[in-house]
Structure formats: structure tokens, C-alpha cells
Enzyme design. Structure first.
Site, PDB file in Angstrom:
ATOM      1  N   GLY A 253       0.816  -1.221   0.000  1.00 32.52           N
ATOM      2  CA  GLY A 253       0.000   0.000   0.000  1.00 32.52           C
ATOM      3  C   GLY A 253       0.847   1.268   0.000  1.00 32.52           C
ATOM      4  O   GLY A 253       0.385   2.317  -0.457  1.00 32.52           O
TER       5      GLY A 253
ATOM      6  N   GLU B  82       2.739  -8.284  -1.612  1.00 34.29           N
ATOM      7  CA  GLU B  82       1.518  -8.905  -1.083  1.00 34.29           C
ATOM      8  C   GLU B  82       1.475 -10.411  -1.288  1.00 34.29           C
ATOM      9  O   GLU B  82       0.893 -11.136  -0.486  1.00 34.29           O
ATOM     10  CB  GLU B  82       0.275  -8.269  -1.731  1.00 34.29           C
ATOM     11  CG  GLU B  82       0.019  -6.821  -1.334  1.00 34.29           C
ATOM     12  CD  GLU B  82       0.746  -5.802  -2.203  1.00 34.29           C
ATOM     13  OE1 GLU B  82       1.649  -6.203  -2.979  1.00 34.29           O
ATOM     14  OE2 GLU B  82       0.419  -4.612  -2.109  1.00 34.29           O
TER      15      GLU B  82
HETATM   16  C1  LIG Z   1      -2.801  -2.632   0.366  1.00 35.99           C
HETATM   17  C2  LIG Z   1      -2.460  -3.997  -0.142  1.00 35.99           C
HETATM   18  C3  LIG Z   1      -3.677  -4.812  -0.385  1.00 35.99           C
HETATM   19  O1  LIG Z   1      -1.861  -3.851  -1.383  1.00 35.99           O
HETATM   20  C4  LIG Z   1      -1.705  -4.835   0.801  1.00 35.99           C
HETATM   21  C5  LIG Z   1      -0.531  -4.391   1.577  1.00 35.99           C
HETATM   22  O2  LIG Z   1      -0.008  -3.316   1.585  1.00 35.99           O
HETATM   23  S1  LIG Z   1      -0.017  -5.653   2.515  1.00 35.99           S
HETATM   24  C6  LIG Z   1       1.467  -5.038   3.259  1.00 35.99           C
HETATM   25  C7  LIG Z   1       2.602  -5.059   2.312  1.00 35.99           C
HETATM   26  N1  LIG Z   1       3.804  -4.759   3.039  1.00 35.99           N
HETATM   27  C8  LIG Z   1       4.575  -5.707   3.528  1.00 35.99           C
HETATM   28  O3  LIG Z   1       4.349  -6.887   3.396  1.00 35.99           O
HETATM   29  C9  LIG Z   1       5.807  -5.225   4.289  1.00 35.99           C
HETATM   30  C10 LIG Z   1       5.714  -5.677   5.727  1.00 35.99           C
HETATM   31  N2  LIG Z   1       6.888  -5.242   6.488  1.00 35.99           N
HETATM   32  C11 LIG Z   1       8.092  -5.835   6.357  1.00 35.99           C
HETATM   33  O4  LIG Z   1       8.303  -6.721   5.568  1.00 35.99           O
HETATM   34  C12 LIG Z   1       9.167  -5.323   7.247  1.00 35.99           C
HETATM   35  O5  LIG Z   1       8.577  -4.637   8.325  1.00 35.99           O
HETATM   36  C13 LIG Z   1      10.148  -4.363   6.511  1.00 35.99           C
HETATM   37  C14 LIG Z   1      10.992  -5.171   5.493  1.00 35.99           C
HETATM   38  C15 LIG Z   1       9.441  -3.230   5.818  1.00 35.99           C
HETATM   39  C16 LIG Z   1      11.121  -3.751   7.568  1.00 35.99           C
HETATM   40  O6  LIG Z   1      11.724  -4.770   8.312  1.00 35.99           O
HETATM   41  P1  LIG Z   1      12.492  -4.418   9.660  1.00 35.99           P
HETATM   42  O7  LIG Z   1      13.436  -3.286   9.429  1.00 35.99           O
HETATM   43  O8  LIG Z   1      13.052  -5.693  10.184  1.00 35.99           O
HETATM   44  O9  LIG Z   1      11.362  -3.836  10.649  1.00 35.99           O
HETATM   45  P2  LIG Z   1      10.212  -4.666  11.399  1.00 35.99           P
HETATM   46  O10 LIG Z   1      10.701  -5.039  12.758  1.00 35.99           O
HETATM   47  O11 LIG Z   1       9.704  -5.744  10.532  1.00 35.99           O
HETATM   48  O12 LIG Z   1       9.044  -3.552  11.486  1.00 35.99           O
HETATM   49  C17 LIG Z   1       9.040  -2.559  12.517  1.00 35.99           C
HETATM   50  C18 LIG Z   1       7.627  -2.512  13.084  1.00 35.99           C
HETATM   51  O13 LIG Z   1       6.741  -2.109  12.046  1.00 35.99           O
HETATM   52  C19 LIG Z   1       5.690  -3.086  11.927  1.00 35.99           C
HETATM   53  N3  LIG Z   1       5.244  -3.159  10.525  1.00 35.99           N
HETATM   54  C20 LIG Z   1       6.000  -3.102   9.423  1.00 35.99           C
HETATM   55  N4  LIG Z   1       5.250  -3.200   8.334  1.00 35.99           N
HETATM   56  C21 LIG Z   1       3.990  -3.320   8.758  1.00 35.99           C
HETATM   57  C22 LIG Z   1       2.739  -3.470   8.086  1.00 35.99           C
HETATM   58  N5  LIG Z   1       2.648  -3.464   6.750  1.00 35.99           N
HETATM   59  N6  LIG Z   1       1.633  -3.582   8.838  1.00 35.99           N
HETATM   60  C23 LIG Z   1       1.686  -3.571  10.191  1.00 35.99           C
HETATM   61  N7  LIG Z   1       2.843  -3.414  10.878  1.00 35.99           N
HETATM   62  C24 LIG Z   1       3.967  -3.304  10.167  1.00 35.99           C
HETATM   63  C25 LIG Z   1       6.331  -4.371  12.394  1.00 35.99           C
HETATM   64  O14 LIG Z   1       5.358  -5.309  12.759  1.00 35.99           O
HETATM   65  C26 LIG Z   1       7.162  -3.871  13.561  1.00 35.99           C
HETATM   66  O15 LIG Z   1       6.339  -3.622  14.680  1.00 35.99           O
HETATM   67  P3  LIG Z   1       6.315  -4.632  15.946  1.00 35.99           P
HETATM   68  O16 LIG Z   1       5.665  -5.885  15.446  1.00 35.99           O
HETATM   69  O17 LIG Z   1       7.742  -4.811  16.346  1.00 35.99           O
HETATM   70  O18 LIG Z   1       5.462  -3.924  16.950  1.00 35.99           O
END
Ligand SMILES: CC(C)(O)CC(=O)SCCNC(=O)CCNC(=O)[C@H](O)C(C)(C)COP(=O)(O)OP(=O)(O)OC[C@H]1O[C@@H](n2cnc3c(N)ncnc32)[C@H](O)[C@@H]1OP(=O)(O)O
Length: 258
Positions: A109, A132
Site C-alpha cells: 500500500g 503482497e
Molecule cells: C494494500 C495492499 C492490499 O496492497 C496490501 C498491503 O499493503 S499488505 C502489506 C505489504 N507490506 C509488507 O508486506 C511489508 C511488511 N513489512 C516488512 O516486511 C518489514 O517490516 C520491513 C521489510 C518493511 C522492515 O523490516 P524491519 O526493518 O526488520 O522492521 P520490522 O521489525 O519488521 O518492522 C518494525 C515494526 O513495524 C511493523 N510493521 C512493518 N510493516 C507493517 C505493516 N505493513 N503492517 C503492520 N505493521 C507493520 C512491524 O510489525 C514492527 O512492529 P512490531 O511488530 O515490532 O510492533
């Protein structure tokens, strides 16, 4: 001024700046972010003093996607009945020029939000992707459509089917990004770009935006006809008179947005 929790809204001269502000969640886009973004956008769009809108995030993340934790428990019926993500169409219908200034992660997103803007400026640290598929879904805020129009089928398929990220240089080469800027200069450069656009005639900038966007929705001949019609219509504006008079008189134009 409305109080926001997940974004910051600032008016800097004629530029409205919206900064995503959920640092702990890497600016993950939940329903509250969307609600606040829409309120901010409505405010900026109805403010005659604003000529361009800049959307940005933090150095680490523009936005790491839709909020996975919010989506995880939802059922098909929840998603369908809420028409989940339909609210993001508000950004696509913005009439004033919009610029995304992207640093760090612009995933899922986040990438889709950046693509909803008219101009995408990226820092050299930016990473774009539609991951995704790794979550068992597909893009849902227009990514499969806008990414394909921006970078073509080959690269869109590569990104959407593998879920890999691309860096800023690759994104620029592919045509997703207008310019890559060193990270510490991104905001200044994006503001300068927004100020330049905001110094033009607002109605003319709005028509220019509409004409470019029309090219994605229609045939070439219809698009050219639309362009010609709206070009003619600009001769009914005070700003066309002023712009051309200023050129002939060798002075800077003073647009009245009329
Ligand atoms: C709109 C649609 C339908 O198109 C769908 C989408 O957008 S689905 C989401 C697509 N995005 C992802 O899959 C990316 C998810 N995040 C990651 O892969 C990683 O966080 C990263 C590679 C961006 C960064 O990694 P890193 O530096 O190791 O940080 P983290 O510890 O993973 O993240 C810190 C903190 O942020 C939270 N987080 C990150 N992304 C999301 C998210 N998309 N939704 C909710 N929360 C997110 C992550 O959970 C961490 O928080 P805590 O769990 O430690 O509280």
C-alpha cells in the site's frame, strides 16, 4: 485546525505538506491513517491558498504497506461489505497536483499510495515493492494496474509475482520515479518542486493534470481531442492573458488563479 494522530499537516506557503506519522509501525496504513488523510486532503483541496500537495513519510519508511495487523482477522464479508480500501480513491480524485516524496520503504500500500500521486520523487535509499503475494494476497489499492501502467508488464509481473523490492535507481530506470535525490536533500527538493508548481496558475495546473491523466483512460484520438478542447478553454482564463502578456512584455507573470 484538526488534531491528527497518525499524520502531520502543515501549510508552508502555497504548499500543503502531509507527513505520515506512525514511526513504530513504519507508517503502516490503517483505517485511521486513511480517515485522517482524507480530512487533510479535503482541507487542502478547499483552501484557495494551497496550490500543491506534498505527501511524505520518514527517512526509514514512506509506508511499509497496509496495516497487516488490522487486516489479519478480517473475513471476506468484512472486506466486501466495507469495500475495504475504496477510501483510497479519494487521493486518485484529488484535483490539485500531488507529489510523493519517498524515502526508505514504499511497499504494498505504500508503493500504491506513492503511485496515487502525480509526481513520485525518491531518495537514493527508497525501496519499492508489491510484496503482497508473500502474505497470500495481491495488491489491493491499485498496484496491479498503476504499477503495470508505470513500468510495463514485464517488470510489473516480476515485482508482483516474486514480491521482490526494487531500489530507487531501478525504479527511476523503469519509469516509476521522476527523479532520484540524495536522502538528505529529498524534502527540500520536493518542497521546491511543489512550490514551483504552486506558483503556476492553479486552474491551469489542474487542467494539465487532468489532461495527462486522461491519457490512461482513453484512446489517443479521444485524448488529443480532449486536450485540444481544454486548451481552447484556457483562453477564457485571466491567467492565459497574463501569462502571454508577461512573456511579450519580458516580465514575470502574476497569476491570479482565475
Ligand atoms: C494494500 C495492499 C492490499 O496492497 C496490501 C498491503 O499493503 S499488505 C502489506 C505489504 N507490506 C509488507 O508486506 C511489508 C511488511 N513489512 C516488512 O516486511 C518489514 O517490516 C520491513 C521489510 C518493511 C522492515 O523490516 P524491519 O526493518 O526488520 O522492521 P520490522 O521489525 O519488521 O518492522 C518494525 C515494526 O513495524 C511493523 N510493521 C512493518 N510493516 C507493517 C505493516 N505493513 N503492517 C503492520 N505493521 C507493520 C512491524 O510489525 C514492527 O512492529 P512490531 O511488530 O515490532 O510492533
Amino acid at each position: 485546525m484538526t488534531d491528527f494522530e497518525t499524520i502531520l499537516l502543515e501549510k508552508r506557503g502555497r504548499v500543503g505538506v502531509i507527513t505520515l506519522n506512525r514511526p513504530k509501525a513504519l507508517n503502516a496504513l490503517n483505517s485511521q491513517v486513511l480517515q485522517e488523510l482524507v480530512v487533510a486532503l479535503d482541507d487542502l483541496e478547499t483552501d484557495d491558498g494551497i496550490g500543491a500537495i506534498l505527501i511524505t513519510g520518514s527517512e526509514r519508511a514512506f509506508a511499509a504497506g497496509a496495516d497487516i495487523k488490522e487486516m489479519q482477522p478480517k473475513s471476506y464479508m468484512d472486506m466486501f461489505m466495507a469495500d475495504f480500501f475504496a477510501g483510497w480513491d479519494r487521493l486518485a480524485s484529488a484535483r490539485k497536483p500531488t507529489i510523493a516524496a519517498v524515502s526508505g520503504f514504499a511497499l504494498g500500500g505504500g508503493c500504491e499510495l506513492a503511485m496515487l500521486c502525480d509526481i513520485l520523487l525518491a531518495s537514493d535509499t527508497a525501496k519499492f515493492g508489491q510484496p503482497e503475494i508473500k502474505l497470500g494476497v495481491i495488491p489491493g489499492i491499485g498496484g496491479s494496474q498503476r504499477l503495470t501502467r508505470a513500468v510495463g508488464k514485464a517488470k510489473a509481473m516480476d515485482l508482483v509475482l516474486t514480491g521482490r523490492n526494487m531500489d530507487a535507481e531501478e525504479a527511476e530506470r523503469a519509469g516509476l520515479v521522476a527523479r532520484v535525490i540524495p536522502a538528505d536533500e529529498l524534502l527540500d527538493e520536493a518542497l521546491k518542486t511543489a512550490e514551483t508548481i504552486a506558483s503556476m496558475s492553479l486552474p491551469v495546473a489542474m487542467v494539465a493534470k487532468e489532461a495527462v491523466n486522461r491519457s490512461f483512460e482513453t484512446t489517443l484520438s479521444e485524448g488529443v481531442r480532449f486536450e485540444r478542447r481544454v486548451f481552447h478553454s484556457l483562453f477564457a482564463t485571466e491567467d492565459q492573458k497574463e501569462g502571454m502578456a508577461a512573456f511579450v512584455e519580458k516580465r514575470a507573470p502574476e497569476f491570479k488563479n482565475r
